[in-house]
Design an enzyme around this catalytic site. Structure first.
Site, PDB file in Angstrom:
ATOM      1  N   ASP A   1     -22.456 -37.026 -20.068  1.00  0.00           N
ATOM      2  CA  ASP A   1     -22.348 -36.082 -18.957  1.00  0.00           C
ATOM      3  C   ASP A   1     -22.380 -36.871 -17.655  1.00  0.00           C
ATOM      4  O   ASP A   1     -23.288 -37.689 -17.435  1.00  0.00           O
ATOM      5  CB  ASP A   1     -23.509 -35.095 -18.973  1.00  0.00           C
ATOM      6  CG  ASP A   1     -23.388 -34.055 -20.067  1.00  0.00           C
ATOM      7  OD1 ASP A   1     -22.298 -33.944 -20.661  1.00  0.00           O
ATOM      8  OD2 ASP A   1     -24.371 -33.337 -20.320  1.00  0.00           O
TER       9      ASP A   1
ATOM     10  N   ASP B   1     -19.637 -21.449 -23.831  1.00  0.00           N
ATOM     11  CA  ASP B   1     -21.039 -21.718 -23.519  1.00  0.00           C
ATOM     12  C   ASP B   1     -21.721 -20.377 -23.318  1.00  0.00           C
ATOM     13  O   ASP B   1     -21.278 -19.578 -22.482  1.00  0.00           O
ATOM     14  CB  ASP B   1     -21.139 -22.567 -22.253  1.00  0.00           C
ATOM     15  CG  ASP B   1     -20.234 -23.796 -22.317  1.00  0.00           C
ATOM     16  OD1 ASP B   1     -20.132 -24.376 -23.411  1.00  0.00           O
ATOM     17  OD2 ASP B   1     -19.638 -24.153 -21.290  1.00  0.00           O
TER      18      ASP B   1
END
EC number: 5.3.1.16
Length: 243
Positions: A17, A138
């Site tokens: 990330d 998500d």
């Protein structure tokens, strides 16, 4: 009883990330609750590649939340790593997706844009093939979140899954945002619900903490997981063995 290993060996995909040019992990997706693991995302990706990763998952957190972008870093990793990468975060339209594909990214991961415009998924698959396009849903429970998990979408995984299957999608990433980056482990009941809703390749995008979670994936017929904090902090040793 048939051993788990004879049924399924889930693929564990290391995650890098990227926020403000560094390799980080967020707690429940909160950009203000970061842990920095590498100052250089390229070094993070090289670390996992050196340990045998055949695919590395990159997320541009700044692009996902509208705070900026890390495209130059991602392009460098794609060019220099030597193993395929998939990239998500802030890919809002066809032009953005195709710029990444043209730069050599193995496959693009579409999130918010797929929720708002499932036709985009169909267009990209028609142009580039199903192996180069992935959708990430998500969610909190089965309620899908968008814009870096900051907003609810008003739609559920149950509503979107058939639309995505109809569009030709082969691989779906599902992230339980309440577990991501927490090392709390997977919610088996939720994983089972999602598995029932999606019959093609399913990858879990957050929540794996230990080898027991990898075993859970195998038991529920889930093909793999994107893993970050657990392998950075060693609660799950990578490469994963012992199934």
């Amino acid at each position: 009883m048939t051993p788990v290993s004879s049924r399924l060996q889930p693929l564990i995909i290391p995650c890098v990330d990227i926020q403000s040019g560094r390799a980080v992990r967020l707690y429940e997706g909160d950009p203000d609750r970061e842990t920095v693991y590498f100052e250089s995302p390229l070094e993070a990706a090289r670390h996992w590649a050196a340990l045998g990763a055949g695919l590395v998952h990159l997320v541009d957190l700044d692009a996902a939340t509208g705070r900026g972008e890390n495209r130059a870093v991602i392009t460098q990793i794609t060019a220099e790593l030597g193993v395929p990468v998939e990239v998500g975060g802030g890919i809002r339209d066809r032009a953005a997706a195709e710029a990444l594909l043209d730069a050599g990214v193995g496959r693009v991961v579409i999130g918010t844009a797929a929720v708002k415009n499932p036709a985009l998924v169909r267009e990209l698959i028609a142009a580039h093939g199903p192996s180069r396009v992935v959708v990430s849903l998500d969610a909190r429970g089965l309620d899908v979140a968008i814009h870096g998990w900051a907003e609810g979408s008003g739609v559920s995984v149950a509503e979107l899954a058939p639309l995505l299957a109809e569009a030709g999608l082969e691989t779906l990433i599902f992230t339980d945002v309440t577990r991501d980056g927490t090392l709390r482990g997977l919610d088996r009941d939720l994983m089972r619900q999602v598995r029932q809703l999606w019959s093609n390749t399913l990858i879990v995008g957050g929540g794996v903490a230990t080898l027991d979670d990898v075993r859970l994936l195998a038991e529920e017929g889930i093909q793999g997981a994107i893993v970050g904090r657990a392998i950075y902090e060693g609660t799950l040793v990578y490469p994963v063995t012992g199934l």
